[in-house]
Scaffold this active site. Structure first.
Site, PDB file in Angstrom:
ATOM      1  N   ARG A   1      39.541  68.850  23.673  1.00  0.00           N
ATOM      2  CA  ARG A   1      38.901  70.131  24.003  1.00  0.00           C
ATOM      3  C   ARG A   1      39.744  70.913  25.015  1.00  0.00           C
ATOM      4  O   ARG A   1      39.934  72.116  24.887  1.00  0.00           O
ATOM      5  CB  ARG A   1      37.513  69.891  24.604  1.00  0.00           C
ATOM      6  CG  ARG A   1      36.595  69.026  23.775  1.00  0.00           C
ATOM      7  CD  ARG A   1      35.620  69.845  22.937  1.00  0.00           C
ATOM      8  NE  ARG A   1      34.839  68.930  22.128  1.00  0.00           N
ATOM      9  CZ  ARG A   1      33.677  68.422  22.504  1.00  0.00           C
ATOM     10  NH1 ARG A   1      33.146  68.764  23.660  1.00  0.00           N
ATOM     11  NH2 ARG A   1      33.022  67.598  21.707  1.00  0.00           N
TER      12      ARG A   1
ATOM     13  N   GLU B   1      21.020  57.543  16.622  1.00  0.00           N
ATOM     14  CA  GLU B   1      21.859  58.553  15.966  1.00  0.00           C
ATOM     15  C   GLU B   1      22.597  57.980  14.763  1.00  0.00           C
ATOM     16  O   GLU B   1      23.694  57.460  14.888  1.00  0.00           O
ATOM     17  CB  GLU B   1      22.875  59.147  16.962  1.00  0.00           C
ATOM     18  CG  GLU B   1      23.755  60.214  16.330  1.00  0.00           C
ATOM     19  CD  GLU B   1      24.738  60.867  17.300  1.00  0.00           C
ATOM     20  OE1 GLU B   1      25.474  61.764  16.859  1.00  0.00           O
ATOM     21  OE2 GLU B   1      24.776  60.475  18.482  1.00  0.00           O
TER      22      GLU B   1
ATOM     23  N   LYS C   1      18.354  61.335  16.527  1.00  0.00           N
ATOM     24  CA  LYS C   1      19.412  62.356  16.542  1.00  0.00           C
ATOM     25  C   LYS C   1      20.137  62.318  15.198  1.00  0.00           C
ATOM     26  O   LYS C   1      21.140  61.634  15.043  1.00  0.00           O
ATOM     27  CB  LYS C   1      20.388  62.120  17.699  1.00  0.00           C
ATOM     28  CG  LYS C   1      21.514  63.148  17.759  1.00  0.00           C
ATOM     29  CD  LYS C   1      22.359  63.057  19.020  1.00  0.00           C
ATOM     30  CE  LYS C   1      23.491  64.075  18.965  1.00  0.00           C
ATOM     31  NZ  LYS C   1      24.245  64.159  20.236  1.00  0.00           N
TER      32      LYS C   1
ATOM     33  N   SER D   1      25.013  68.841  16.115  1.00  0.00           N
ATOM     34  CA  SER D   1      25.530  70.090  15.543  1.00  0.00           C
ATOM     35  C   SER D   1      26.635  69.858  14.520  1.00  0.00           C
ATOM     36  O   SER D   1      26.938  70.757  13.732  1.00  0.00           O
ATOM     37  CB  SER D   1      26.014  71.033  16.647  1.00  0.00           C
ATOM     38  OG  SER D   1      26.888  70.382  17.538  1.00  0.00           O
ATOM     39  N   GLY D   2      27.240  68.673  14.520  1.00  0.00           N
ATOM     40  CA  GLY D   2      28.158  68.291  13.449  1.00  0.00           C
ATOM     41  C   GLY D   2      29.292  69.253  13.163  1.00  0.00           C
ATOM     42  O   GLY D   2      29.678  69.432  12.012  1.00  0.00           O
ATOM     43  N   GLY D   3      29.819  69.897  14.198  1.00  0.00           N
ATOM     44  CA  GLY D   3      30.956  70.786  13.994  1.00  0.00           C
ATOM     45  C   GLY D   3      30.607  72.172  13.495  1.00  0.00           C
ATOM     46  O   GLY D   3      31.491  72.967  13.167  1.00  0.00           O
TER      47      GLY D   3
ATOM     48  N   ARG E   1      29.442  70.285  21.315  1.00  0.00           N
ATOM     49  CA  ARG E   1      30.321  71.435  21.079  1.00  0.00           C
ATOM     50  C   ARG E   1      29.542  72.734  20.939  1.00  0.00           C
ATOM     51  O   ARG E   1      29.977  73.781  21.415  1.00  0.00           O
ATOM     52  CB  ARG E   1      31.151  71.181  19.809  1.00  0.00           C
ATOM     53  CG  ARG E   1      32.202  70.103  19.976  1.00  0.00           C
ATOM     54  CD  ARG E   1      32.789  69.647  18.649  1.00  0.00           C
ATOM     55  NE  ARG E   1      31.866  68.793  17.896  1.00  0.00           N
ATOM     56  CZ  ARG E   1      32.097  68.319  16.687  1.00  0.00           C
ATOM     57  NH1 ARG E   1      33.229  68.618  16.074  1.00  0.00           N
ATOM     58  NH2 ARG E   1      31.229  67.540  16.078  1.00  0.00           N
TER      59      ARG E   1
END
EC number: 4.1.2.13
Length: 364
Positions: A43, A188, A230, A272-274, A304
């Site tokens: 990041r 998750e 999740k 959010s998975g990208g 993210r």
């Protein structure tokens, strides 16, 4: 014949249930700030900032020291081991700053993935050895929930029956150990968006995975009222050429959950998975407006999709504190509104918020 040996006392159950409900109360969700050193490095590299402990600390300090009103949008924050013991510029522990805002502190507990031999590059999760002792220490050090990420992929012969069963059982074992030590487990099982599959295929796989996870949780005597889920939203693979509306994503997602997740679970906090920041918010809003029965709170656990605009605004410069914190607060509020089905899309929200955050084979 199944014999019942109580796994938890009524006091333990009450405490776990109250913590789980508190995290997702009134449109609140979770900030996932548990990126590993390596992931945080990726990041920072994008904004041309060196990956040092001090730079990681400085960025997270900006997120954690925003105005106390953030607690109306953020109910919990997941920390990485390093961050649980870091302090702000005045020497105050981050975990204490969060607790004073009424935010529940969580900790990443899995130790990454390991290959499952004999499969098409599928994985299981590491970290069960010594987990009980780590949970006890983290509880003592201020954490009240844990997170464990299992990864399943859609590909040729994937996910295999072995991968589904192995990851479901590992998640259940982790959840049981967490609860024994007073931590609410976030479960998750992520079906990652890599691939060209359509949304219908993702829905089918997600249902199979979730059904296996809840069977395993039941087998391991996990107290569902003291857990949070999740999951991935049901979306097409990132390389799929067919595009779906937020309403279509919502219908497929809530249908899959409705078929597999018991109503005893207090909250479902999507990853959010990208997705871009804006897409993650729009999809969550559509999910909460979906005209199907929804017995659980439907909220967010975004990394993210809560941090991208803030990271871009910061750029590693202390003088950008105000714009960085404003960018983070804006996304936190937007997702809190979406968790109540009250988000209104105001056209363009800036380049950072509409940019895809997808990374193939993403690891935390």
């Amino acid at each position: 014949m199944a014999h019942q040996f109580p796994a938890l006392t009524s006091e333990q159950k009450k405490a776990l249930s109250e913590t789980a409900r508190r995290i997702v109360a009134n449109g609140k969700g979770i900030l996932a700030a548990d990126e590993s050193v390596g992931t945080m490095g990726n990041r920072l590299q994008r904004i041309k900032v060196e990956n040092t402990e001090e730079n990681r600390r400085q960025f997270r300090e900006l997120l954690f020291t925003v105005d106390s009103s953030v607690s109306q949008s953020i109910g919990g924050v997941i920390l990485f081991h390093e961050t649980l013991y870091q302090k702000d510029g005045q020497g105050k522990l981050f975990r204490d700053i969060l607790k004073e805002k009424g935010i529940v502190v969580g900790i990443k507990l899995d130790q990454g993935v390991a290959p499952l031999a004999g499969t098409n590059k599928e994985t299981t999760v590491q970290g069960l050895d010594g987990l009980s002792e780590r949970c006890a220490q983290y509880k003592k050090d201020g954490a009240d929930f844990g997170k464990w990420r299992a990864v399943l992929k859609i590909d040729n012969q994937c996910p295999s029956h072995l991968a589904i069963q192995e990851n479901a059982n590992t998640l259940a074992r982790y959840a049981s150990i967490c609860q024994q030590n007073g931590l609410v487990p976030i479960v998750e099982p992520e079906v990652i968006p890599d691939g060209s599959h359509d949304m219908e295929h993702c829905q089918y796989v997600t249902e199979k995975v979730l059904a296996a996870v809840y069977k395993a949780l039941n087998d391991h005597h996990v107290y569902l009222e003291g857990t949070l889920l999740k999951p991935n939203m049901v979306t097409a693979g990132h390389a799929c050429t067919k595009k779906y509306t937020p309403e279509q994503v919502a219908m497929a997602t809530v249908t899959a959950l409705h078929r597999t997740v018991p109503a005893a679970v207090p909250g479902i906090c999507f990853l959010s998975g990208g997705m871009s920041e804006e897409d993650a918010t729009l999809n969550l809003n559509a999910i909460n407006l979906c005209p199907l029965p929804k017995p659980w709170k439907l909220s967010f656990s975004y990394g993210r999709a809560l941090q991208a605009s803030a990271l871009a605004a910061w750029g590693g410069k202390a003088e950008n504190k105000k714009t960085t914190q404003e960018a983070f607060m804006k996304r936190a509020l937007a997702n809190s509104q979406a968790a109540k089905g009250q988000y209104v899309h105001m056209g363009s929200s800036g380049s950072a918020s509409t940019q895809s955050l997808f990374t193939a084979s993403y690891t935390y």
